[in-house]
Design a protein around this motif. Sequence first.
Motif, mmCIF file in Angstrom:
data_model
loop_
_atom_site.group_PDB
_atom_site.id
_atom_site.type_symbol
_atom_site.label_atom_id
_atom_site.label_comp_id
_atom_site.label_asym_id
_atom_site.label_seq_id
_atom_site.Cartn_x
_atom_site.Cartn_y
_atom_site.Cartn_z
ATOM 1 N N THR A 121 0.844 -1.184 0.000
ATOM 2 C CA THR A 121 0.000 0.000 0.000
ATOM 3 C C THR A 121 0.885 1.243 0.000
ATOM 4 O O THR A 121 1.783 1.374 0.830
ATOM 5 C CB THR A 121 -0.924 0.019 1.229
ATOM 6 N N TYR A 148 -3.013 -4.180 -9.843
ATOM 7 C CA TYR A 148 -3.625 -3.102 -9.061
ATOM 8 C C TYR A 148 -4.748 -3.720 -8.266
ATOM 9 O O TYR A 148 -5.615 -4.391 -8.800
ATOM 10 C CB TYR A 148 -4.231 -2.033 -9.983
ATOM 11 N N LEU A 149 -4.742 -3.527 -6.976
ATOM 12 C CA LEU A 149 -5.838 -3.989 -6.151
ATOM 13 C C LEU A 149 -6.813 -2.838 -5.889
ATOM 14 O O LEU A 149 -8.024 -3.017 -5.927
ATOM 15 C CB LEU A 149 -5.297 -4.542 -4.826
ATOM 16 N N ARG A 150 -6.239 -1.629 -5.712
ATOM 17 C CA ARG A 150 -7.071 -0.473 -5.423
ATOM 18 C C ARG A 150 -6.311 0.782 -5.820
ATOM 19 O O ARG A 150 -5.109 0.891 -5.616
ATOM 20 C CB ARG A 150 -7.384 -0.455 -3.926
ATOM 21 N N GLU A 152 -7.213 4.765 -5.187
ATOM 22 C CA GLU A 152 -8.199 5.645 -4.562
ATOM 23 C C GLU A 152 -7.627 7.054 -4.457
ATOM 24 O O GLU A 152 -6.487 7.236 -4.033
ATOM 25 C CB GLU A 152 -8.514 5.105 -3.163
ATOM 26 N N TYR A 161 -2.872 9.705 -5.144
ATOM 27 C CA TYR A 161 -3.756 8.560 -4.970
ATOM 28 C C TYR A 161 -3.173 7.616 -3.923
ATOM 29 O O TYR A 161 -1.958 7.580 -3.690
ATOM 30 C CB TYR A 161 -3.909 7.802 -6.292
ATOM 31 N N GLU A 164 -2.833 0.456 -4.056
ATOM 32 C CA GLU A 164 -2.651 -0.824 -3.403
ATOM 33 C C GLU A 164 -2.365 -1.855 -4.479
ATOM 34 O O GLU A 164 -3.163 -2.044 -5.398
ATOM 35 C CB GLU A 164 -3.905 -1.187 -2.602
#
Length: 183
Positions: A121, A148-150, A152, A161, A164
């Motif tokens: 992260t 890419y997991l997240r 945001e 951003y 994650e």
Amino acid sequence: MININFFEKKKVNVLPYLMMAGFLLLLAALGAYFFLMREHYSEVETENIAWIESETDNVLLSRQMQSIDRLTEESIITQDILVGQRYPMVYVTEEIASQVANEEESVVSFQLTTPDQFIFTLENMSVDEGSELVNEMGDLAYVSRVNYLRLENQAQDSDNYILELTIDMSEERLREVVNSDDD
């Protein structure tokens, strides 16, 4: 006529007496020999027992040293096995974190989810920095896949951003890389 002879004595056979005396002397010599041998070996046995009792501490110390030596050898073998099977976590964290620009400010967490997968992260990353990081990590020899997991947005008006990533890796390749770097 009676013939009386006062000067002539009757001859006696001495040979049986001599043989009997020789036999008794031989028997006495054998008895003395066996008695002296028994006494000698009793004394030797007593000395050996005394020596063993006096050397008991040394024998116990020697046995303890052999036991410690055996345990040391087993410990060295066990340590070599553990070192060989140890997961090279320090290498992975340093190598992956070094791929990130401003790692002290950007890296939020680094989690090992399975032996072959990490969740990484990051914050304060732009989309371009994130895609460049994914490409750089994909080029590492032991990384098999980066996803890419997240992604945001941290604030409505910024280009920063929270990113994650899921990093899948090959443990065998990682061990090869670590072992080649150790050499």
